[in-house]
Design a protein around this motif. Structure first.
Motif, mmCIF file in Angstrom:
data_model
loop_
_atom_site.group_PDB
_atom_site.id
_atom_site.type_symbol
_atom_site.label_atom_id
_atom_site.label_comp_id
_atom_site.label_asym_id
_atom_site.label_seq_id
_atom_site.Cartn_x
_atom_site.Cartn_y
_atom_site.Cartn_z
ATOM 1 N N ARG A 52 -10.368 9.576 -0.368
ATOM 2 C CA ARG A 52 -10.835 8.667 -1.429
ATOM 3 C C ARG A 52 -11.914 9.355 -2.259
ATOM 4 O O ARG A 52 -12.979 9.669 -1.748
ATOM 5 C CB ARG A 52 -11.442 7.407 -0.778
ATOM 6 N N SER A 92 2.891 1.488 0.309
ATOM 7 C CA SER A 92 1.579 0.833 0.183
ATOM 8 C C SER A 92 1.665 -0.068 -1.049
ATOM 9 O O SER A 92 2.572 0.100 -1.877
ATOM 10 C CB SER A 92 0.520 1.923 -0.003
ATOM 11 N N VAL A 93 0.709 -0.979 -1.170
ATOM 12 C CA VAL A 93 0.671 -1.713 -2.445
ATOM 13 C C VAL A 93 0.490 -0.738 -3.603
ATOM 14 O O VAL A 93 0.899 -1.014 -4.725
ATOM 15 C CB VAL A 93 -0.433 -2.804 -2.524
ATOM 16 N N ASN A 95 -9.257 3.846 7.036
ATOM 17 C CA ASN A 95 -10.040 3.216 5.971
ATOM 18 C C ASN A 95 -11.204 2.369 6.486
ATOM 19 O O ASN A 95 -11.730 1.553 5.742
ATOM 20 C CB ASN A 95 -9.101 2.355 5.112
ATOM 21 N N LEU A 104 -8.121 6.539 -5.872
ATOM 22 C CA LEU A 104 -7.015 6.872 -4.960
ATOM 23 C C LEU A 104 -5.878 7.576 -5.703
ATOM 24 O O LEU A 104 -4.720 7.447 -5.303
ATOM 25 C CB LEU A 104 -6.447 5.590 -4.314
ATOM 26 N N GLY A 127 -0.322 -4.007 2.436
ATOM 27 C CA GLY A 127 -1.515 -4.172 1.602
ATOM 28 C C GLY A 127 -2.680 -3.489 2.280
ATOM 29 O O GLY A 127 -2.589 -2.320 2.652
ATOM 30 N N ASN A 171 -5.265 9.952 3.633
ATOM 31 C CA ASN A 171 -5.852 9.653 2.332
ATOM 32 C C ASN A 171 -7.188 10.383 2.191
ATOM 33 O O ASN A 171 -7.858 10.662 3.180
ATOM 34 C CB ASN A 171 -6.081 8.137 2.207
ATOM 35 N N PHE A 201 -5.063 -3.050 5.379
ATOM 36 C CA PHE A 201 -5.190 -3.280 6.819
ATOM 37 C C PHE A 201 -6.262 -2.349 7.367
ATOM 38 O O PHE A 201 -6.214 -1.142 7.126
ATOM 39 C CB PHE A 201 -3.856 -2.982 7.522
ATOM 40 N N TYR A 223 -3.313 9.685 -3.749
ATOM 41 C CA TYR A 223 -2.694 8.791 -2.754
ATOM 42 C C TYR A 223 -1.663 7.860 -3.416
ATOM 43 O O TYR A 223 -0.540 7.707 -2.935
ATOM 44 C CB TYR A 223 -3.786 7.984 -2.044
HETATM 45 O O1 LIG Z 1 -7.233 4.789 2.921
HETATM 46 C C1 LIG Z 1 -7.298 3.877 2.119
HETATM 47 O O2 LIG Z 1 -7.936 3.879 1.071
HETATM 48 C C2 LIG Z 1 -6.500 2.671 2.414
HETATM 49 O O3 LIG Z 1 -6.272 2.478 3.761
HETATM 50 C C3 LIG Z 1 -5.155 2.726 1.868
HETATM 51 O O4 LIG Z 1 -4.297 3.224 2.833
HETATM 52 C C4 LIG Z 1 -4.829 1.316 1.502
HETATM 53 O O5 LIG Z 1 -5.164 0.435 2.547
HETATM 54 C C5 LIG Z 1 -3.470 1.036 1.237
HETATM 55 O O6 LIG Z 1 -2.649 2.082 0.942
HETATM 56 C C6 LIG Z 1 -3.348 -0.071 0.248
HETATM 57 O O7 LIG Z 1 -2.084 -0.526 0.438
#
Ligand SMILES: O=C(O)[C@H](O)[C@@H](O)[C@H](O)[C@H](O)CO
Ligand SMILES: NC(=O)c1ccc[n+]([C@@H]2O[C@H](COP(=O)([O-])OP(=O)(O)OC[C@H]3O[C@@H](n4cnc5c(N)ncnc54)[C@H](O)[C@@H]3O)[C@@H](O)[C@H]2O)c1
Length: 265
Positions: A99, A145-146, A196, A155, A189, A97, A191, A158
């Motif tokens: 952000r 992912s959620v 992250n 995001l 969700g 990811n 984690f 992503y």
């Molecule tokens: O890198 C991030 O911003 C997060 O880890 C994401 O991976 C979220 O946790 C996830 O996708 C939500 O479900």
């Protein structure tokens, strides 16, 4: 029918992105249920401690190199996996990811995320399904992912990759069901992992998150154990194309906010 629907004894599970994080938790859960593992990482040396850990559980762990952004690497890894044995289970976990506000996302950021999370998952599934089809058996678990089911500011690429994973899951399920392969999406969700961890250093973020999660805490990686074993096992034999959210209920949040507002009026 197996006596224990969740027993994976004698099965071989391939997990991508197993050098750390959720990939290792998925591997541990499957190994504890009886499966031997093929674990992959961009650097094979990074897998050494995890091999030792899985062997201590009495299971085999075969380390292979794989960069999911590199087609040749996927072909080489798949050929090596075929030599190891019949792969019953694939967990398409490797992901990344970046952000950023959407206006700051670069061409390269976008390619990195989509190539890793979406294109990589497709071509790994393609190669492993080719091996599963002649056996008329396979369990493919794509990690979503959620954000496979709702959007999230900061995001955008992503969430596009994760929404794509959900659609890919449905199409592959439709295509490979006749070959005895189920394809489902396990959608965690929030984690805390290396990907992250910076978010969790911000108490304001943690409070915001917990406020929105009906079960009142962020996820702990073991919360995913049951879902991955379920989707990898006989227990889910008539389930395909589905997205299973393991998120403490955060994906129900829009409704809760409405009720909270209504109860104040
Ligand atoms: O890198 C991030 O911003 C997060 O880890 C994401 O991976 C979220 O946790 C996830 O996708 C939500 O479900
Ligand atoms: N942690 C969460 O809250 C959360 C929630 C939903 C989904 N996910 C997804 O779960 C998966 C695991 O995430 P994590 O939180 O453990 O993060 P992580 O960063 O700890 O693990 C990601 C893994 O993918 C590997 N990887 C990245 N790019 C790769 C590439 N090009 N080729 C091969 N491997 C590559 C990394 O080396 C690492 O092993 C990711 O796909 C992530 O997007 C995470």
């Amino acid at each position: 029918m197996a006596e224990n629907l969740f027993d994976l004894t004698g099965q071989l599970a391939l997990i991508t992105g197993a050098s750390r994080g959720l990939g290792q938790y998925f591997g541990r859960a499957l190994a504890r249920a009886g499966a031997d593992l093929i674990i992959t990482s961009r650097k094979k040396a990074d897998l050494a401690p995890f091999v030792t850990e899985i062997e201590a559980l009495g299971r085999k762990a075969h380390p292979l190199e794989l960069d999911v952004r590199d087609h040749e690497s996927i072909l080489t890894m798949s050929a090596a996996a075929e030599q190891i044995g019949q792969v019953h289970i694939l967990v398409n976990n490797a992901g990344c990811n970046v952000r950023k506000p959407a206006v700051d996302v670069t061409w390269d950021d976008y390619n990195l995320i989509l190539e890793t999370n979406l294109r990589g998952s497709f071509f790994v599934a393609q190669q492993i399904a080719k091996q599963m089809i002649p056996h008329r058996y396979g369990r493919i678990v794509n990690i979503g992912s959620v954000t496979s089911v709702f959007g999230f500011a900061g995001l955008a690429p992503y969430t596009a990759s994760r929404g794509g994973i959900r659609q890919l899951t449905m199409s592959l399920a439709d295509e490979w069901g006749r070959d005895g392969i189920t394809v489902n999406c396990l959608a965690p969700g929030w984690f805390q992992t290396a990907q992250n961890k910076v978010l969790y250093e911000n108490q304001e973020w943690v409070d915001y998150l917990v406020d929105r999660i009906p079960l009142k805490r962020p996820g702990e990686p073991h919360d995913l154990d049951g879902a991955v074993v379920f989707l990898a096992s006989e227990a889910s034999r008539y389930i395909t194309g589905q997205t299973l959210l393991v998120d403490g209920g955060i994906s129900t949040g829009a409704t809760r906010a409405t009720v909270q507002l209504a109860s104040k009026s």
